[in-house]
Design a protein around this motif. Structure first.
Motif, PDB file in Angstrom:
ATOM      1  N   ASP A  87       0.839  -1.201   0.000  1.00  0.00           N
ATOM      2  CA  ASP A  87       0.000   0.000   0.000  1.00  0.00           C
ATOM      3  C   ASP A  87       0.872   1.248   0.000  1.00  0.00           C
ATOM      4  OD1 ASP A  87      -2.714  -1.252   0.392  1.00  0.00           O
ATOM      5  OD2 ASP A  87      -1.662  -2.050   2.150  1.00  0.00           O
ATOM      6  N   LEU A  88       2.122   1.078   0.420  1.00  0.00           N
ATOM      7  CA  LEU A  88       3.041   2.206   0.544  1.00  0.00           C
ATOM      8  C   LEU A  88       4.474   1.696   0.480  1.00  0.00           C
ATOM      9  CD1 LEU A  88       3.612   5.247   1.323  1.00  0.00           C
ATOM     10  CD2 LEU A  88       3.579   4.457   3.707  1.00  0.00           C
ATOM     11  N   SER A 122       4.742   6.709  -2.190  1.00  0.00           N
ATOM     12  CA  SER A 122       5.990   6.489  -1.464  1.00  0.00           C
ATOM     13  C   SER A 122       6.392   7.696  -0.625  1.00  0.00           C
ATOM     14  CB  SER A 122       7.119   6.150  -2.446  1.00  0.00           C
ATOM     15  OG  SER A 122       7.365   7.240  -3.321  1.00  0.00           O
ATOM     16  N   ILE A 123       7.257   7.414   0.328  1.00  0.00           N
ATOM     17  CA  ILE A 123       7.822   8.443   1.204  1.00  0.00           C
ATOM     18  C   ILE A 123       9.305   8.152   1.370  1.00  0.00           C
ATOM     19  CG2 ILE A 123       7.790   9.492   3.499  1.00  0.00           C
ATOM     20  CD1 ILE A 123       4.865   8.581   3.770  1.00  0.00           C
ATOM     21  N   ALA A 124      10.145   9.165   1.158  1.00  0.00           N
ATOM     22  CA  ALA A 124      11.577   9.060   1.423  1.00  0.00           C
ATOM     23  C   ALA A 124      11.874   9.808   2.724  1.00  0.00           C
ATOM     24  CB  ALA A 124      12.382   9.661   0.275  1.00  0.00           C
ATOM     25  N   VAL A 125      12.678   9.197   3.580  1.00  0.00           N
ATOM     26  CA  VAL A 125      12.979   9.791   4.892  1.00  0.00           C
ATOM     27  C   VAL A 125      14.487   9.875   5.080  1.00  0.00           C
ATOM     28  CG1 VAL A 125      12.614   9.652   7.382  1.00  0.00           C
ATOM     29  CG2 VAL A 125      10.870   8.731   5.819  1.00  0.00           C
ATOM     30  N   PHE A 143       3.558  10.627   9.956  1.00  0.00           N
ATOM     31  CA  PHE A 143       2.863   9.527   9.299  1.00  0.00           C
ATOM     32  C   PHE A 143       1.349   9.608   9.545  1.00  0.00           C
ATOM     33  CE2 PHE A 143       6.514   6.191   8.958  1.00  0.00           C
ATOM     34  CZ  PHE A 143       6.985   6.852   7.847  1.00  0.00           C
ATOM     35  N   GLU A 144       0.963   9.858  10.782  1.00  0.00           N
ATOM     36  CA  GLU A 144      -0.462   9.921  11.105  1.00  0.00           C
ATOM     37  C   GLU A 144      -1.170  10.991  10.281  1.00  0.00           C
ATOM     38  OE1 GLU A 144      -0.775  10.422  15.294  1.00  0.00           O
ATOM     39  OE2 GLU A 144      -0.127   8.362  15.747  1.00  0.00           O
ATOM     40  N   GLN A 149      -4.932  11.261   4.798  1.00  0.00           N
ATOM     41  CA  GLN A 149      -5.408  11.595   3.454  1.00  0.00           C
ATOM     42  C   GLN A 149      -5.047  10.461   2.508  1.00  0.00           C
ATOM     43  OE1 GLN A 149      -3.312  15.076   2.085  1.00  0.00           O
ATOM     44  NE2 GLN A 149      -1.325  14.079   2.154  1.00  0.00           N
ATOM     45  N   LYS A 150      -5.675  10.449   1.352  1.00  0.00           N
ATOM     46  CA  LYS A 150      -5.367   9.419   0.368  1.00  0.00           C
ATOM     47  C   LYS A 150      -3.972   9.656  -0.194  1.00  0.00           C
ATOM     48  CE  LYS A 150      -6.905   7.340  -3.973  1.00  0.00           C
ATOM     49  NZ  LYS A 150      -7.871   7.391  -5.104  1.00  0.00           N
ATOM     50  N   LEU A 151      -3.150   8.617  -0.171  1.00  0.00           N
ATOM     51  CA  LEU A 151      -1.800   8.717  -0.712  1.00  0.00           C
ATOM     52  C   LEU A 151      -1.840   8.500  -2.220  1.00  0.00           C
ATOM     53  CD1 LEU A 151       0.111   6.694   2.014  1.00  0.00           C
ATOM     54  CD2 LEU A 151       0.039   9.176   1.746  1.00  0.00           C
TER      55      LEU A 151
END
Length: 238
Positions: A87-88, A122-125, A143-144, A149-151
Motif C-alpha cells: 500500500d506504501l 511512497s515516502i523518502a525519509v 505519518f499519522e 489523506q489518500k496517498l
C-alpha cells in the motif's frame, strides 16, 4: 496496511531498522534493500548481470532480503519477483539529509520515485548527521497526518530532519538547489570528489534553507522532466 521498505545505506544500516520499527505501528513490514551501501547511485538499475538475494533477519518485519543491486533494483525485485503488493513504499532512514537537487543523486529518493514509476505511493525519509532519535520522536506524528489523506501513487513525500534535538517546526517546502565546490583530492592512486557545500542565495521557502534553520521539511516530488512553456514555444517554431 502492507509497507515495503528500502534504502541506499544498505540493509545492515541502523536507519532501516529504525524505520521498520516506526512503520510497524502502521502495518506489516517487508524490507528489500541493497546488500551493501549504495549511496549516491541515483536511479541506476542492474541490467548486465543477474541479481542475487540474501535472506536477512530484521526485527518488526514479515520478510527481509538483501539484494546485490541498487535501491531502484530492490523496488523492482520486490514488486516483480517477490510479488509484494504494498500500500506504501518507504525509503530510508538515510543517515544524511537529501534536500535540493541532491535528490537527483540520492539512492534513497530514487528508491521512492521508482515506486511511483511502478504505480505506488511512497515516502523518502532522511536525517542530518545520523540524528535518528529526532526521527523516532517526530516521524510517527507525520505519518499519522499523511495517512489521514489518500496517498497518491504519483507523489513521493521527501521528508528531511535537521540535526537539532528539538526542531523548530515543520515546513512544507519547495525543492531548492544544492551546490558544492567540485574539488577532487588524491586518494589510493586516484582522485576522490570531496568538495564542501556552497551556501548559495535562494528562496527561504526551499527545503535547503528551511533545514539549515532547523526545520523538518516535507517536499512533494513528482517525476516530470519536460518544460511546458518550452514545449509551447517549440511547437510554434516547428
Amino acid at each position: 496496511m502492507k509497507i515495503l521498505i528500502t534504502n541506499d545505506d544498505g540493509i545492515k544500516a541502523p536507519g532501516i531498522a529504525a524505520l521498520a520499527e516506526i512503520a510497524s505501528k502502521f502495518g506489516d513490514i517487508y524490507v528489500i534493500a541493497p546488500h551493501q551501501n549504495n549511496s549516491a547511485v541515483g536511479h541506476g538499475i542492474t541490467m548486465r548481470r543477474p541479481l542475487k538475494a540474501y535472506i536477512e533477519s530484521i526485527p518488526y518485519t514479515k520478510l527481509a532480503y538483501g539484494i546485490d543491486g541498487t535501491p531502484a533494483d530492490c523496488v523492482k525485485y520486490a514488486l516483480g519477483h517477490l510479488k509484494i503488493q504494498p500500500d506504501l513504499v518507504l525509503s530510508g532512514i538515510n543517515d544524511e539529509r537529501n534536500v535540493g537537487t541532491d535528490v537527483l543523486y540520492s539512492g534513497t529518493v530514487s528508491g521512492a520515485l521508482e515506486a511511483n514509476l511502478c504505480g505506488y505511493p511512497s515516502i523518502a525519509v532522511s536525517t542530518t548527521e545520523s540524528n535518528f532519535e529526532v526521527v523516532k520522536k517526530y516521524l510517527p506524528q507525520l505519518f499519522e497526518k499523511l495517512f489521514s489523506q489518500k496517498l497518491e501513487s504519483n507523489i513521493t513525500f521527501n521528508i528531511n530532519f535537521p540535526s537539532l534535538t528539538e526542531p523548530k517546526g515543520i515546513k512544507v517546502a519547495s525543492l531548492g538547489v544544492t551546490r558544492y565546490d567540485e574539488v577532487y583530492v588524491e586518494e589510493d592512486g586516484g582522485h576522490k570528489l570531496s568538495g564542501p557545500f556552497i551556501d548559495i542565495e535562494q528562496s527561504e521557502d526551499t527545503d535547503v534553507k528551511s533545514i539549515q534553520k532547523g526545520y523538518i521539511t516535507i517536499t512533494p516530488l513528482k517525476i516530470k522532466l519536460d518544460d511546458d512553456d518550452k514545449i509551447k514555444e517549440l511547437q510554434k517554431l516547428f
